[in-house]
Write a protein that holds these residues in place. Structure first.
Motif, PDB file in Angstrom:
ATOM      1  N   GLU A 138       0.947  -1.280  -0.100  1.00 50.17           N
ATOM      2  CA  GLU A 138      -0.046   0.068  -0.244  1.00 50.17           C
ATOM      3  C   GLU A 138       0.783   1.126  -0.095  1.00 50.17           C
ATOM      4  O   GLU A 138       0.520   2.354  -0.650  1.00 50.17           O
ATOM      5  CB  GLU A 138      -1.041   0.130   1.300  1.00 50.17           C
ATOM      6  CG  GLU A 138      -1.927  -0.802   1.179  1.00 50.17           C
ATOM      7  CD  GLU A 138      -3.034  -0.872   0.207  1.00 50.17           C
ATOM      8  OE1 GLU A 138      -3.031  -0.026  -0.344  1.00 50.17           O
ATOM      9  OE2 GLU A 138      -3.920  -1.950   0.320  1.00 50.17           O
ATOM     10  N   THR A 139       1.862   1.252   0.794  1.00 53.56           N
ATOM     11  CA  THR A 139       2.894   2.378   0.953  1.00 53.56           C
ATOM     12  C   THR A 139       3.396   2.521  -0.466  1.00 53.56           C
ATOM     13  O   THR A 139       3.700   3.898  -0.846  1.00 53.56           O
ATOM     14  CB  THR A 139       3.989   2.160   2.004  1.00 53.56           C
ATOM     15  OG1 THR A 139       3.466   2.069   3.131  1.00 53.56           O
ATOM     16  CG2 THR A 139       4.744   3.477   1.937  1.00 53.56           C
ATOM     17  N   ARG A 140       3.800   1.472  -1.294  1.00 47.55           N
ATOM     18  CA  ARG A 140       4.341   1.593  -2.576  1.00 47.55           C
ATOM     19  C   ARG A 140       3.450   2.483  -3.465  1.00 47.55           C
ATOM     20  O   ARG A 140       3.860   3.287  -4.454  1.00 47.55           O
ATOM     21  CB  ARG A 140       4.651   0.447  -3.311  1.00 47.55           C
ATOM     22  CG  ARG A 140       5.492   0.556  -4.513  1.00 47.55           C
ATOM     23  CD  ARG A 140       6.000  -0.923  -5.032  1.00 47.55           C
ATOM     24  NE  ARG A 140       6.861  -1.513  -4.335  1.00 47.55           N
ATOM     25  CZ  ARG A 140       6.577  -2.425  -3.406  1.00 47.55           C
ATOM     26  NH1 ARG A 140       5.240  -2.985  -3.349  1.00 47.55           N
ATOM     27  NH2 ARG A 140       7.456  -3.245  -2.821  1.00 47.55           N
ATOM     28  N   ARG A 167      -6.291   5.389   3.336  1.00 50.13           N
ATOM     29  CA  ARG A 167      -6.822   4.959   4.924  1.00 50.13           C
ATOM     30  C   ARG A 167      -5.662   3.750   5.490  1.00 50.13           C
ATOM     31  O   ARG A 167      -5.292   3.866   6.298  1.00 50.13           O
ATOM     32  CB  ARG A 167      -8.105   4.577   4.989  1.00 50.13           C
ATOM     33  CG  ARG A 167      -9.171   5.892   4.884  1.00 50.13           C
ATOM     34  CD  ARG A 167      -9.595   6.317   6.308  1.00 50.13           C
ATOM     35  NE  ARG A 167      -9.713   4.824   7.172  1.00 50.13           N
ATOM     36  CZ  ARG A 167     -11.094   4.248   7.176  1.00 50.13           C
ATOM     37  NH1 ARG A 167     -12.002   4.645   6.391  1.00 50.13           N
ATOM     38  NH2 ARG A 167     -11.285   3.579   7.948  1.00 50.13           N
ATOM     39  N   GLN A 168      -5.396   2.911   4.413  1.00 44.17           N
ATOM     40  CA  GLN A 168      -4.569   1.858   4.644  1.00 44.17           C
ATOM     41  C   GLN A 168      -3.207   2.570   5.196  1.00 44.17           C
ATOM     42  O   GLN A 168      -2.557   2.000   6.206  1.00 44.17           O
ATOM     43  CB  GLN A 168      -4.523   0.904   3.451  1.00 44.17           C
ATOM     44  CG  GLN A 168      -5.513  -0.045   3.313  1.00 44.17           C
ATOM     45  CD  GLN A 168      -5.830  -1.069   4.258  1.00 44.17           C
ATOM     46  OE1 GLN A 168      -5.073  -1.413   5.229  1.00 44.17           O
ATOM     47  NE2 GLN A 168      -6.569  -2.063   3.935  1.00 44.17           N
ATOM     48  N   VAL A 169      -2.882   3.301   4.209  1.00 39.52           N
ATOM     49  CA  VAL A 169      -1.281   3.846   4.355  1.00 39.52           C
ATOM     50  C   VAL A 169      -1.422   4.566   5.755  1.00 39.52           C
ATOM     51  O   VAL A 169      -0.342   4.510   6.640  1.00 39.52           O
ATOM     52  CB  VAL A 169      -0.996   4.699   3.371  1.00 39.52           C
ATOM     53  CG1 VAL A 169       0.143   5.629   3.686  1.00 39.52           C
ATOM     54  CG2 VAL A 169      -0.760   3.882   2.146  1.00 39.52           C
ATOM     55  N   ALA A 170      -2.415   5.390   6.113  1.00 36.95           N
ATOM     56  CA  ALA A 170      -2.453   6.111   7.455  1.00 36.95           C
ATOM     57  C   ALA A 170      -2.346   5.209   8.682  1.00 36.95           C
ATOM     58  O   ALA A 170      -1.783   5.506   9.638  1.00 36.95           O
ATOM     59  CB  ALA A 170      -3.804   6.998   7.486  1.00 36.95           C
ATOM     60  N   LEU A 225     -11.635  -2.077   5.618  1.00 37.65           N
ATOM     61  CA  LEU A 225     -11.067  -1.512   4.237  1.00 37.65           C
ATOM     62  C   LEU A 225     -10.990  -2.771   3.331  1.00 37.65           C
ATOM     63  O   LEU A 225     -11.232  -2.778   2.177  1.00 37.65           O
ATOM     64  CB  LEU A 225     -10.152  -0.764   4.441  1.00 37.65           C
ATOM     65  CG  LEU A 225     -10.188   0.610   5.348  1.00 37.65           C
ATOM     66  CD1 LEU A 225      -8.792   1.172   5.510  1.00 37.65           C
ATOM     67  CD2 LEU A 225     -10.915   1.457   4.254  1.00 37.65           C
ATOM     68  N   THR A 226     -10.049  -3.908   3.825  1.00 36.97           N
ATOM     69  CA  THR A 226      -9.868  -4.826   3.278  1.00 36.97           C
ATOM     70  C   THR A 226     -10.948  -5.989   2.909  1.00 36.97           C
ATOM     71  O   THR A 226     -10.972  -6.410   1.670  1.00 36.97           O
ATOM     72  CB  THR A 226      -8.842  -5.869   3.966  1.00 36.97           C
ATOM     73  OG1 THR A 226      -7.680  -5.074   4.335  1.00 36.97           O
ATOM     74  CG2 THR A 226      -8.381  -7.094   2.986  1.00 36.97           C
TER      75      THR A 226
END
Length: 271
Positions: free
Chosen positions: A59-61, A97-100, A117-118
């Motif tokens: 997700e960060t990528r 949201r995932q990255v946060a 989310l997933t």
């Protein structure tokens, strides 16, 4: 005959095949999509050792580099790519949201929000409600009423946008009793009446309404907990299954589960 859900995705996939595609083919589809709506999507990049050497979370990528690790000729990644092409605002909101949360709790823990989310990302759907007449039956898991006695309401006051890429893959693999994890969203009856509702009461995409849902997800107003999501057995919707109108099917097929004692659902989101 191909399942009607798969037929709704053919316009996005074009001639690219789920189990025999290259990243270059997906990139051509991405560039065409961006040229059409001017909404950026992350670049599809082959998931190889060179890409993964950066050590970044998946997700960060996406967030930091605009790169979506993609396995070539892998159906799961293919349908994920199609969802990015068709629903970029929703996918961006999920990613943000995932990255946060990864930044807050680290990559080895998962918050309730991340689970929600997933679930939505993998098996989600948005159910657009132009009224509340079918909601009590749905909330009670009264499938005989929702898909039987009130069957005529599908496509008239209720419709579904299938979002989860794993759900589409599930149908592609031949499974005909899919259950979506659905967000219920209230919409204006006049706006609903103007929609192009397809076979199976499906709305392939609704960019304006999706933008409002995406904003609510990004703000944490939606998908803070998996309990927000309602199960929706898609096989009961008119056109989804050959036996969908049969009372015995609605009683006995394993996808039509009873309501768990004590389970309660939140009110539909009203943007």
């Amino acid at each position: 005959m191909r399942h009607l859900l798969l037929r709704t995705w053919e316009t996005t996939a074009g001639t690219v095949s789920a189990d025999a595609f290259s990243v270059a083919e997906l990139e051509r589809l991405r560039l065409a999509a961006v040229d059409s709506d001017r909404i950026e999507r992350p670049r599809f990049c082959a998931q190889d050792a060179a890409l993964l050497a950066d050590g970044l979370h998946y997700e960060t990528r996406i967030a930091e580099r605009g790169e979506l690790a993609t396995r070539e000729s892998h159906p799961h990644d293919f349908f994920n790519a199609l969802v990015w092409l068709r629903h970029p605002r929703l996918k961006r909101a999920l990613n943000a949201r995932q990255v946060a949360d990864i930044a807050r709790v680290g990559p080895k823990q998962r918050t309730r929000g991340q689970c929600a989310l997933t679930h939505f990302d993998e098996a989600g759907a948005i159910v657009w409600l132009a009224g509340t007449d079918l909601l009590p039956a749905w909330d009670a898991h009264d499938w005989s009423t929702l898909f039987g006695a009130q069957r005529a309401g599908w496509g008239r006051s209720i419709a579904v946008t299938v979002f989860g890429h794993a759900l589409v893959e599930h149908v592609w693999n031949g499974h005909d009793l899919p259950v979506a994890k659905a967000l219920a969203v209230r919409v204006d009856a006049r706006a609903f009446a103007a929609l192009d509702v397809e076979a199976g009461s499906m709305v392939a995409r609704w960019p304006d309404a999706e933008a409002r849902v995406a904003a609510a997800i990004a703000a944490g107003e939606l998908l803070a907990d998996p309990q927000e999501l309602r199960p929706l057995p898609l096989a009961g919707i008119p056109g989804w299954h050959v036996d969908g109108a049969q009372p015995a099917f609605l009683r006995e097929a394993p996808c039509f589960r009873p309501l768990r004692p004590g389970r309660r659902y939140p009110a539909p989101y009203a943007p």
